[in-house]
Design an enzyme around this catalytic site. Structure first.
Site, PDB file in Angstrom:
ATOM      1  CB  ALA A   1      -4.400 -21.767  15.653  1.00 17.09           C
TER       2      ALA A   1
ATOM      3  CG  ASP B   1      -0.409  -0.271   2.490  1.00 13.92           C
ATOM      4  OD1 ASP B   1       0.791  -0.637   2.552  1.00 13.92           O
ATOM      5  OD2 ASP B   1      -1.119  -0.115   3.500  1.00 13.92           O
TER       6      ASP B   1
ATOM      7  CG  ASP C   1      -1.743  -4.715   3.508  1.00 11.84           C
ATOM      8  OD1 ASP C   1      -1.317  -4.981   2.371  1.00 11.84           O
ATOM      9  OD2 ASP C   1      -1.107  -4.010   4.315  1.00 11.84           O
TER      10      ASP C   1
ATOM     11  CG  ASP D   1       1.793  -7.113   5.056  1.00 13.70           C
ATOM     12  OD1 ASP D   1       2.425  -8.053   5.571  1.00 13.70           O
ATOM     13  OD2 ASP D   1       2.234  -5.942   5.024  1.00 13.70           O
TER      14      ASP D   1
ATOM     15  CG  HIS E   1      12.284  -9.913   8.120  1.00 12.46           C
ATOM     16  ND1 HIS E   1      12.300  -9.442   9.412  1.00 12.46           N
ATOM     17  CD2 HIS E   1      11.958  -8.861   7.336  1.00 12.46           C
ATOM     18  CE1 HIS E   1      12.012  -8.153   9.406  1.00 12.46           C
ATOM     19  NE2 HIS E   1      11.798  -7.777   8.167  1.00 12.46           N
TER      20      HIS E   1
END
Ligand code: ADP
Ligand code: F6P
Length: 321
Positions: free
Chosen positions: A186, A103, A129, A127, A250
């Site tokens: 999870a 972004d 996003d 991400d 990372h």
């Protein structure tokens, strides 16, 4: 338009090379001269620009990272930097630009668009996003990397009957935690887009133990808080909670792209070329369902917002107890 350029910017993502390859090869196929810009906007302003041949992208489809390198270059948020960038593009006779990034990188593409330079955004970030697309290049590879790590953690968690907090990336977005939480089974998923109550979380975890669960995995998006902070909160709530924290960091950004990311990168890169060939700039490409789409980049960034699929969040509550 005869001459175009491509750069990669912001956090690197697996599949960026596959996208550059598609842009270079499809660009040449359509009769363009294609230039590569090193180090994102920093290289653009510095004029670190070179002509690319089809052979320059050989063996690149499966390579992680970005061979055009990337950079964080905050100076590009200022008009002076943007104007210098356009000057360099003009100096090289370049008439259209493809920006592959997240972004922040899209903001740079918006700035160039507003200054009248035809620019196309291709979503490249782990991400997931970015508005205007269901998926970004790199997300699929990153979630598969996380899954492999969580599967390993589960082995040791079970052996010691322990609770593990796994902090994953995503900046302010929870998609990585959401998808890997579902995929790894999870017990808890914590994402910034969904509020949680520590008392409820603790109650759920305890109930799982009473039901005989031998391991507890909490997928925590970094945008909520750090793994250490969350461990402290749980412990402050109830001193019975002794957790182990793993920060994947990372490692999530590296590695060879998955088939999905390679195909997505190839399709989106090629679409950027189709658009430039039609003389269309100021847009961002993406995928909606199975369709490749494009939208006005200024409008998309101003009004669009990526929203995670909260049905997945609810689903995990229903199947993880
Ligand atoms: P990402 O693209 O992965 O979100 P960043 O947020 O670091 O990564 O943005 C990448 C680069 O995009 C920045 O280093 C900067 O060069 C450029 N950029 C970020 N924000 C803006 C902005 N508001 N205007 C122009 N360029 C920007
Ligand atoms: O945007 C990709 C990303 O990996 C985020 O998930 C993370 O918050 C950030 O970049 C890390 O940035 P840096 O590589 O500069 O530490």
């Amino acid at each position: 338009m005869k001459r175009i350029a491509v750069l990669t910017s912001g956090g690197d993502a697996p599949g960026m090379n596959a996208a550059v390859r598609a842009i270079v090869r499809k660009g040449i196929y359509e009769g363009f001269e294609v230039y590569g810009i090193n180090y994102g906007y920093a290289g653009l302003v510095a004029g670190d620009i070179r002509k690319m041949e089809a052979s320059d992208v050989g063996d690149m489809i499966g390579r992680g990272g970005t061979f055009l390198y990337s950079a964080r270059y905050p100076e590009f948020a200022h008009r002076e930097g943007q104007e210098k960038g356009i000057e360099q593009l003009k100096k090289f006779g370049i008439e259209g630009l493809v920006v592959i990034g997240g972004d922040g990188s899209y903001q740079g593409a918006v700035a160039l668009t507003k200054l009248g330079f035809p620019t196309i955004g291709v979503p490249g970030t782990i991400d997931n996003d970015i508005p205007g697309t269901d998926y970004t290049i790199g997300f699929d590879t990153a979630i598969n990397t996380v899954l492999e790590a969580v599967d390993r953690l589960r082995d040791t968690a079970t052996s010691h009957v322990r609770t593990f907090i796994v902090e994953v990336m995503g900046r302010n977005a929870g998609d990585i935690a959401l998808w890997t939480g579902i995929g790894s089974g999870a017990e808890q998923i914590l994402i910034p887009e969904q509020e949680f109550d520590i008392a409820e979380v603790a109650k759920d975890l305890k109930r799982g133990r009473l039901n005989g669960k031998k391991h507890t995995i909490i997928l925590l998006a970094e945008g909520v808080m750090s793994g250490d902070e969350f461990a402290k909160k749980l412990w402050e709530y109830d001193e019975d909670f002794h957790t182990r924290v793993t920060v994947l960091g990372h490692v999530q950004r590296g590695g060879s792209p998955t088939a999905r990311d390679r195909v997505l990168a190839s399709r989106l890169g090629a679409k950027a070329i189709d658009l430039l060939k039609e003389g269309v700039g100021g847009v961002c490409v993406g995928v909606r369902g199975e369709e490749v789409v494009y939208n006005d980049i200024v409008e998309t960034l101003a009004n669009g917002k990526h929203v995670p699929n909260l049905e997945l969040y609810q689903l995990n509550k229903e199947i993880s107890f």
